[in-house]
Every structure is written in structure tokens, then in C-alpha cells.
Scaffold this motif. Structure first.
Motif, PDB file in Angstrom:
ATOM      1  N   SER A   1      -7.136  -4.879  -3.230  1.00 14.48           N
ATOM      2  CA  SER A   1      -6.829  -3.503  -2.900  1.00 14.48           C
ATOM      3  C   SER A   1      -7.634  -3.260  -1.525  1.00 14.48           C
ATOM      4  O   SER A   1      -8.644  -3.985  -1.348  1.00 14.48           O
ATOM      5  CB  SER A   1      -7.419  -2.508  -3.997  1.00 14.48           C
ATOM      6  OG  SER A   1      -7.875  -1.469  -3.436  1.00 14.48           O
TER       7      SER A   1
ATOM      8  N   ASN B   1       0.712  -1.236   0.036  1.00 18.81           N
ATOM      9  CA  ASN B   1       0.098  -0.008   0.045  1.00 18.81           C
ATOM     10  C   ASN B   1       0.761   1.558   0.033  1.00 18.81           C
ATOM     11  O   ASN B   1       0.355   2.442   0.064  1.00 18.81           O
ATOM     12  CB  ASN B   1      -1.075  -0.010   1.219  1.00 18.81           C
ATOM     13  CG  ASN B   1      -1.955  -0.929   1.088  1.00 18.81           C
ATOM     14  OD1 ASN B   1      -2.962  -0.980   0.251  1.00 18.81           O
ATOM     15  ND2 ASN B   1      -1.776  -2.210   1.813  1.00 18.81           N
TER      16      ASN B   1
ATOM     17  N   LEU C   1      -4.616   3.927   7.011  1.00 20.89           N
ATOM     18  CA  LEU C   1      -4.906   4.098   5.359  1.00 20.89           C
ATOM     19  C   LEU C   1      -5.481   5.424   5.262  1.00 20.89           C
ATOM     20  O   LEU C   1      -6.881   5.449   5.078  1.00 20.89           O
ATOM     21  CB  LEU C   1      -5.789   2.863   4.935  1.00 20.89           C
ATOM     22  CG  LEU C   1      -5.239   1.618   5.283  1.00 20.89           C
ATOM     23  CD1 LEU C   1      -6.041   0.614   4.792  1.00 20.89           C
ATOM     24  CD2 LEU C   1      -3.659   1.471   4.298  1.00 20.89           C
TER      25      LEU C   1
END
Lengths: 480, 498
Positions: A348, A97, A145
Motif C-alpha cells: 500500500s 491506487n 497521491l
């Protein structure tokens, strides 16, 4: 002034804090070597584990605010194993990521330190301190994230709920201080036992204090945050979150319950505890059936699993506590394994982790799929996996305490849970591969973490004696 | 040989692990290796039979007890008596049959199939041989996982539904049994102050459970009921049988053979080994219920089988009927009826296993199991017809073949105590002949109306080799049942004396 032995007793915690500090400095001043950060973090975890195993366990330290004994050692090792596996998965996960930063590992180390302090605490104040040190880094990690909406939502939600939990706990601690005139758990227990009955002040204090812990355990009626936070957090953080805070909170709860011998003090404890356990089991398991996102599903399943563990807490005593400790270890391994495979088999982090996306992967990616399958059967409580051992001991403790009905409710819930765990398995092996095959990025370290956890699930399931022996030896000490 | 029972139990596991490490694409190697292992296993169980002394009462060739979870008094402990001996022989006989029957019908994930089958074998043999009740439970549950895969991965169109149904149904019973086992261990601890899950210890303490007055106030009846439910679902007894037709219809041929041949026997075996032996008083109280359910199962299974358009479903319902006979024999409670019941377990494994195999043979050629799609094929496939007819006759109890011996012993042995139920059960024998022979008539005789059946290929050598061992034992038991009745006599006598 802390003595020499105080410092030695806290060596594992100190190692972790030192490593966290170094990692933060690396991030600030030497960002070029940040790819070595995870290695340093893993080494420090291994070092902390070694320190806990090698150094003597002195018992009460820090003026009696902490106890470093076999209970602490068991829980510390449990936390360190979970931490190790989380960091291991995070290595590949962060790289995928583009978030490979040393601070991530530093925050995980700090959170684990908080959990270890909490588990060692026999004083209301240090419990609170440990809880805060555990929670603060997690608020950041949940939202790590930062370009993904659900992750930010998870961070915010966990923060708001966590603030409530801390408030509950602190308020409860204040009331309990009012009961005993001391923040020391042993003094508190002594005054309760002398009183011999449940005073209103004690009842409210206990309810609020354990309410704060129930938040951390995601138990009914404080479970609402779990599915969203599980779903939104980065998967390695979810794995950590599902194991470490729960372990620490359960140990605190056990210390409280056993020192006061609540089961025999008042039957209200039995009913309140049973309500929490039974409602959590049914709610977690029934709602998990309709989930399509596997992380959400495991969030609900986690509520149910803490419901099973709660049965052991209600029973208390050496047997109940030993069962809970084994359950914790079992739960950690199978949950870690499951989350590692989820992290591995996800395209993802922006998309939901649908169970349906696993279709046909059993034959395409045999090893991760097998690891996930083992973890699912173990979570469902099928022998010869360690999840069965945990359930067996918890239900056994209930039967031995004359609470056969709690065991019956537990096994009925295991049955309900089989529906959704089996769904994962048949999606893996019995549904055809989709026409557009998902492209999974490589992730050796994630796979290694998954395989390690799955092997542990199998080995500890077939040869449970050492684990049970360690847990029983630790549980003896809850009685002081 | 020492540790013979451990070898026969965990040999398949070792083989499964070896197979798991070999590459998936070496399909022929997987088949041959699995076949060789299964034949070796059968040889091992023949060695057990050879070393078995029919005069010894109690368990023989005992392996263990080896401390497993010493804190709880759980140990690894295997042993064989006359009853489990026959069932282990049956199991190891059927495994090579299953592998041969699946030779060309399992084409996908060949490795996975054989690995699952071998793990399943460990579970089945272990459950028959376990002398520790915890160990038994572990083996019992372990069987679920590979069978779930066998139905769900290699099954028919509705395989996932059938696999999940099979799993959940079995789990319903076994989880309550787990609580009952915990209760038994706790009770043993109360009486003796020691933790134990050993079967022989349970034999001493479990009968002392209080009987009480009603079901809910009687520990013995409640624990009995938990075991009863687990085994009644597995057998399956009416009205717990609804998972069976689904599982059989969707399972691949090999899965059906193993399911009918061995897994159902674990239910009846459990009744004998646990319900009958551990709770004599509760068993006495439950005999009327078991008799009624057994007879209802016999008649209901037969009637429903009669109207099935699908051959496999017909055989599945016939299992409900045949297992009803076994339960009738167990409830009969005499030496003859109990021996007949145990023998009938083996008989059913042989005959129904063979029937499923034969239905699979023709299904592989025509891809239909509907009776209406056949007719008049006796002239097209004469060898197949002959074998099918032979097995049918064994299944409906023709004197001289195995089914007759079992049914006769059950009915004769039960007559003294419960004549009414024997009369009703005997009606089931007649209905059994009706549905089986009617199916044979419609499939093999009647006019040949479907043109595509003219080119049907007869049974081939591999398939004959697969079914041959079953035929040998069908005749052997029919002609000389003493070979099989005498080893189990001591065990059955011991059980009935309780």
C-alpha cells in the motif's frame, strides 16, 4: 517566424505536447475512454522516439537558440526511454491506487518535453524555459497521491526547493548575461575564453547558474530535498524524477563546462567541482547505509551516483562527456528497474517501503526479485552489469586526465555503497519469509517495465560497445 | 577443436541458463543435469590437456582477440599456458566433486544452488584463461556474486555476516586493482598512442613504469601495491586473512571446497600472472616483504589451527598456512620453487578440498564439527577413517603423496636465496603435522565417550565416489609429479626470465 526546418527539428517535442493536449481533452470530455490514455501516451512516446531517430539532425535551429544534434538526440532518446518506462509502470500503479486518470500521463509528457527543450538549449533563456516546463508538472505529480501525507509533503518540498533553484538559475543567467552581453552560450564561452581568466562576475554568475542545476541534480550542497521527495512521491514519478531532470541538467552543465574549457581555465573549477562530487559521494553513500525505507535509500544513493557522474563533468572534454552520457543511460536503466520492482512489491502506498518487507521474496517472486537484484548489483558497480560500464568509463576519464585520486575516491565509495545494496539482496534471498505474508496486488505492466529495464542492464553491460559508440559520437559535438 | 577454451568457459553459463528455465521442483533433474554438465566440462578440460603442447612457450589454443569494446581496445581473448592449464584442470575436477558432496546436504533451493555454482564456474575458468586484463577483471568480479549467494543462502547460522564480509573484503582489493588497471591502460596509451587492455601488450609496457624513490612517488610500486592488495586478500596472506575462517565455517560443504580449492588459487595465480610478470622491478623490491608475510602466515596459520575446537575452522586456518608455502615458493623465485608453488596450489586444492568434503560427510551425520564431540570413532567408521587419514597424510606432506613434492620443491628451490626463511617455513611443516595428527587422534582414536557416535554410519558409495578422483590425483602427483611439472615448465621459465 519559425521556418519549416525549425518545426521539423522539434517534431518529437511537438508530438508529446500534442498528445498531452489530447489527453487533457479526453479527461475533460470523454472520461469513459480514459483507460486508453496510457496507451495513447506510450504510442506518442514511441512516435517521438521514432521521429528523433528518423528525422535529420539540422544542428542550430530557432535562430540558434536550440541545437538539435547528436547530443540532443542521445539525451532525447534517454529521456524518452525513461518516460516510456515511467508511464508503463504508472499504468498498473494508478489502477491499484484508484487514480487512473489521463492527466497523470499528460503531465509526465509535458515534463519530459521540458527536459528535452532544456537539453537542446544553447541559450540561457531557453534553458530557463525548459527547466520551468520540466518542473511545473512535477510539482503536481509529486503530490498526486493526494490522500497520502508524505506525498503532499513531497510535492510541497519539491515546489519550494524548485522555486529556489529557478531563482538561482535565473539570477545566475542574469549575471552571465552581464559578462557576455548575450544569452547565447557560444558567445558567452567566446568572451570567457578571450578574457582568459575568472572574473568575479563570471565566477558568481557561474556559481549561481550551476547552483540551480545542482538543485535539480540533487548534488551536495543542494541535495536536502531528495530523500523526502523520493520517498513521498508516487513510485513511477520518483523513477521519472530520478532520471529525467538529472539528464537534462547534466547536459546543460556539460555544455557550459566544455564550451568554456573550465578545467584548464581555472583550478578553482577543479576544486569546487571535486568538492561537490566527493562530498555528494560520501554523504549519499554513508547516509544511505542507515536507511530502512528503500525509496529513501535510493534517494541517497542517487546523490552519490550524480557525484560519480560529476567526476566526468569535471574532467570534461570528449572523454569526460562521453563517460557522463554512458553513465546517465546506465543509471536510468538500473534506477527504473529498481523503482518498478519497488512499485510492484509494495502493499500500500500509505505505508513506508521498508527493505525488511522484501524478506524472502527472492524465492516467492523470483522474476521481480531477480530484476531488483540485477539492478542492485549494477548500482553497486559490479560487472557484468551496465552500472559497472558507466563507472569504469567515468573513472577512466579521471585517470586519463591525471586525476587518479578522484578515481580512488570513487572506487572507495563504490565499496561503501556495496553495504546497502547488498542488504537489499540478502533481505530478498537470505531472510525468511515473514509469518504474515504480504499480499501484493497484481501488476503486469509494472513487472514488464521492471523486466525490460533489468534485461537492458544485463545486455548493455555485456555488450556495451554500441552504447559507448553512440555516447562518444555525441560527445564529439560538445566541442562544437 | 576450435574455440575449446570458449566452450569450457561458457559451457557452464549455458547450462546455468537452461537450469534456470526448468521448474524448481524437479530437484533430481537439476542435480543430475548439473553433474552431467560438470563431467562433460572435465572431459573438455582433459581434451585441452591432450591438445596442449608443453614445448610451446607462451599461450596456446588462443581464442580471439575478438573486438569487444573496440573504442577502448578491449577484446575477448582467451589462451592457456602450462600454469593456467593445471588450474583449469583442478577447477573442472572439483566441480563434480562439489555437486556430489552437496547431493543430500543441499535440500533447499536446489536449482538456485546449481545455477550459482555453474555461474561461479564460468567466472573461475574465465579468470584463469583471460588474456585481456579488463576481461580478467570482469571474470574476477563476476565470481563474487554466486559465491556470495552460496555462502549466504545455503550457509550456517551466521551466514549473512560471513557472506557480506567475504564480498566486501574481496571488493576492497579488487576496486583498487581496477584503478591500477586503468592506470596501466593509460600508461600504455601514453607510450604507444593506442588503447589496449591486452595482457601481452601490458607485458611490454607495464615493466617500463617508473620505479621512483619512495612508495608514494613510484608509479610502479603503487600499481603493484594495488594488485598486491587484491591478490593478498584473496589468497589470503597474513594479515588479510580474517574473512577466511568466517567464510569457511559458514559456507556449506560444497562452498568450502570451491572456496579453498579454487578461489584462493586465483589470488596466488594473480600474483604470478600480474604482480610477478608485469612489474619485475617492484616484485624484486617486494620480495623481502612477501617472504616475511609468507612465513608469518605459515607459522601463524599453523599455531591458530592447532587450538581450534572446530574441525572446519582448523582446516580453514591450515589453508592460511599452506597458502603461505605457495607464496614462499613464488618469492623464492627459482624454477624449482616456482614450479613447486604452482604444484602446491593444485595440491592444496586436492587435499583441502578432500578434507572439507570429509568434514562435511561427518557433519551431515552428527550435525557437529566440534572435535570434542567425537573420539574413538575409528572402529565405528573404518572406511571413513582410512580415507581421512590418507588425506591427512597428503596434507602434511608424507613422501609418496602430493603434498611432499610441492613442499619439497618450494623449500629446496628457495634455500639458495633465503635459507633463513626456509628454516622457518620448514618449522611450519612440523607444526602442520602436529595439528593435523592431533586432530585425527582426538577424533578417531582416544576413547569413545559419546554414546551417539556408536551408531554413526560409515561413508557411503556416493561420498566415496565424490572423494575418489581427488585421491587418484593425490597419489598420481605424489608418485609421478613429472606429468604435471613438465607442461608448466616452459611457462614458468618464460615468467622467470622476465
Amino acid at each position: 517566424m519559425p521556418t519549416h526546418s525549425d518545426l521539423v527539428a522539434l517534431a518529437p517535442e511537438l508530438i508529446l505536447i500534442l498528445a498531452a493536449g489530447v489527453l487533457l481533452l479526453v479527461e475533460a470530455f470523454l472520461p469513459r475512454i480514459r483507460h486508453a490514455a496510457s496507451g495513447l501516451a506510450l504510442v506518442s512516446v514511441a512516435g517521438a522516439a521514432w521521429a528523433r531517430l528518423a528525422l535529420p539532425l539540422p544542428g542550430a535551429v530557432w535562430s540558434g537558440m536550440l541545437r538539435v544534434d547528436r547530443v540532443t538526440a542521445f539525451v532525447d532518446l534517454y529521456i524518452l526511454v525513461a518516460l516510456f518506462l515511467s508511464i508503463w509502470m504508472a499504468v498498473g500503479f494508478l489502477r491499484r491506487n484508484g487514480l487512473d486518470r489521463a492527466e497523470f500521463h499528460a503531465l509526465l509528457l509535458l515534463a519530459a518535453t521540458g527536459a528535452m527543450v532544456m537539453a537542446a538549449s544553447v541559450n540561457l533563456l531557453t534553458i530557463f524555459l525548459g527547466l520551468e516546463l520540466l518542473s511545473m508538472p512535477l510539482y503536481v505529480l509529486n503530490a498526486y497521491l493526494r490522500r497520502v501525507d508524505v506525498s503532499l509533503e513531497a510535492g510541497l518540498k519539491y515546489f519550494v526547493v524548485g522555486a529556489f533553484a529557478s531563482g538561482f538559475l535565473a539570477y545566475g543567467a542574469a549575471l552571465l548575461y552581464g559578462v557576455a552581453g548575450s544569452t547565447d552560450l557560444a558567445t558567452l564561452a567566446q568572451s570567457v575564453v578571450q578574457e582568459g581568466r575568472m572574473t568575479p562576475l563570471l565566477a558568481v554568475g557561474l556559481a549561481m547558474f550551476s547552483g540551480g542545476l545542482l538543485f535539480k541534480l540533487a548534488l551536495f550542497p543542494f541535495h536536502g530535498w531528495a530523500p523526502d521527495v523520493y520517498q513521498g512521491s508516487p513510485t513511477p514519478v520518483t523513477a521519472f524524477l530520478s532520471a529525467v531532470p538529472k539528464g537534462a541538467a547534466l547536459v546543460v552543465l556539460l555544455r557550459l563546462v566544455i564550451s568554456m574549457d573550465l578545467l584548464h581555465l581555472t583550478n578553482r573549477w577543479l576544486w569546487a567541482g571535486a568538492l561537490v562530487a566527493v562530498a555528494s559521494q560520501f554523504l549519499g553513500n554513508i547516509v544511505a547505509i542507515v536507511q530502512r525505507d528503500i525509496k529513501r535509500m535510493l534517494g541517497y544513493s542517487g546523490i552519490a551516483h550524480m557525484g560519480y557522474a560529476m567526476v566526468g563533468v569535471i574532467v570534461g572534454g570528449t572523454e569526460g562527456a562521453g563517460a557522463v552520457l554512458v553513465y546517465l543511460a546506465a543509471y536510468t536503466f538500473m534506477n527504473m528497474g529498481a523503482f518498478a520492482v519497488i512499485a510492484l512489491l509494495s502493499e500500500s502506498e500509505r505505508e513506508p517501503h521498508l527493505i525488511g518487507d522484501l524478506a524472502g521474496q527472492g524465492w516467492r517472486r523470483p522474476i521481480p526479485a531477480l530484476a531488483l537484484t540485477v539492478c542492485m548489483f549494477s548500482l553497486a558497480g559490479i560487472p557484468p552489469f551496465v552500472g559497472f560500464t558507466g563507472k569504469f568509463l567515468v573513472f577512466k576519464s579521471a585517470v586519463d586526465a591525471g586525476l587518479v585520486w578522484l578515481a580512488v575516491v570513487g572506487v572507495l565509495n563504490s565499496l561503501i555503497s556495496a553495504f546497502y545494496y547488498l542488504r537489499v539482496v540478502y533481505t530478498l534471498y537470505m531472510r525468511p519469509l515473514p509469518r504474515r505474508e504480504p499480499a501484493f496486488p497484481a501488476g503486469f505492466s509494472i513487472g514488464a517495465a521492471a523486466a525490460t529495464a533489468a534485461v537492458a542492464v544485463v545486455l548493455a553491460g555485456i555488450f556495451p560497445a554500441p552504447l559507448i559508440r553512440a555516447a562518444e559520437a555525441a560527445a564529439q559535438l560538445f566541442l562544437g | 577443436m576450435e574455440h575449446l577454451l570458449t566452450y569450457v568457459t561458457f559451457g557452464p553459463t549455458a547450462a546455468a541458463l537452461v537450469l534456470a528455465l526448468l521448474p524448481e521442483r524437479w530437484e533430481r533433474l537439476h542435480r543430475w543435469l548439473a553433474l552431467a554438465v560438470s563431467l562433460g566440462l572435465f572431459a573438455l578440460s582433459l581434451l585441452i590437456w591432450k591438445g596442449f603442447d608443453p614445448d610451446i612457450t607462451g599461450f596456446q589454443m588462443v581464442d580471439g582477440p575478438l573486438a569487444w569494446i573496440p573504442q577502448l581496445g578491449i577484446s575477448y581473448h582467451l589462451g592457456v599456458d602450462g600454469i593456467s592449464l593445471l588450474l583449469v584442470l583442478l577447477t573442472t575436477l572439483l566441480i563434480p566433486v562439489v555437486i556430489l558432496a552437496s547431493w543430500t546436504s543441499i535440500t533447499e533451493h536446489v536449482k538456485g544452488f546449481h545455477v550459482s555454482l555453474l555461474f561461479l564456474t564460468t567466472g573461475m575458468i574465465g579468470a584463469f584463461l583471460a588474456l585481456d586484463i579488463f576481461l580478467f577483471y570482469v571474470f574476477w568480479e563476476v565470481m563474487l556474486i554466486p559465491m556470495y549467494f552460496i555462502i549466504g543462502v545455503w550457509g550456517g547460522a551466521r551466514r549473512i555476516y560471513a557472506a557480506v564480509k567475504f564480498f566486501i573484503y574481496t571488493m576492497v582489493g579488487s576496486l583498487l586493482m581496477l584503478v591500477a588497471i586503468l592506470y596501466l591502460a593509460w600508461f600504455h596509451h601514453q607510450l604507444t598512442g593506442a588503447w589496449s587492455f591486452a595482457y601481452t601488450d601490458m607485458l611490454k609496457t607495464a615493466p617500463q613504469l617508473a620505479m621512483g624513490t619512495g612508495l608514494l612517488s613510484s608509479p610502479q610500486l603503487l600499481v603493484f601495491a594495488a594488485f598486491f592488495l587484491a591478490f593478498a586478500i584473496k589468497v589470503p596472506m597474513f594479515p588479510f586473512h580474517t574473512w577466511l575462517p568466517d567464510a569457511h565455517v559458514e559456507a556449506p560443504t560444497g562452498g568450502s571446497i570451491i572456496l579453498a580449492g579454487v578461489l584462493l588459487k586465483l589470488g596466488t595465480y594473480g600474483f604470478l600472472r600480474f604482480n610477478r610478470a608485469l612489474f619485475p622491478a617492484a616484485w624484486e623490491a617486494a620480495v623481502p616483504l612477501i617472504l616475511v608475510l609468507a612465513v608469518v602466515g605459515i607459522l601463524y596459520g599453523a599455531w591458530v589451527a592447532m587450538v581450534q575446537p572446530d574441525m572446519k575452522k582448523l582446516v580453514a586456518y591450515s589453508s592460511v598456512s599452506h597458502l603461505g608455502f605457495v607464496m614462499l615458493g613464488l618469492a623464492g623465485g627459482t624454477l624449482a620453487s616456482t614450479q613447486g608453488a604452482v604444484l602446491q596450489m593444485v595440491n592444496h586444492g586436492l587435499s583441502t578440498g578432500a578434507l572439507f568434503l570429509l568434514v562435511g560427510v561427518i557433519y551431515e551425520r552428527r550435525h557437529t564439527r566440534l572435535i570434542a564431540d567425537y573420539g574413538g570413532i575409528a572402529g565405528v567408521v573404518p572406511v571413513y577413517t582410512g580415507i581421512f587419514l590418507f588425506v591427512t597424510l597428503s596434507s602434511i606432506g608424507l613422501p609418496g603423496l602430493n603434498g611432499f613434492v610441492g613442499e619439497f620443491l618450494i623449500l629446496a628451490g628457495t634455500w639458495a636465496g633465503h635459507p633463513l626463511f626456509v628454516v622457518l617455513g620448514a618449522l611450519g611443516v612440523i607444526f602442520g603435522a602436529v595439528y593435523m595428527l592431533w586432530m585425527v587422534q582426538r577424533v578417531f582414536w582416544n576413547p569413545l565417550v559419546h554414546e551417539e557416535n556408536r551408531s554413526l554410519k560409515d561413508i557411503n558409495l556416493r561420498e566415496v565416489l565424490a572423494v575418489l578422483p581427488l585421491l587418484v590425483f593425490i597419489v598420481w602427483i605424489g608418485v609421478h609429479p613429472t606429468t604435471f611439472l613438465s607442461p608448466m615448465e616452459a611457462a614458468v621459465r618464460l615468467l622467470l626470465a622476465r
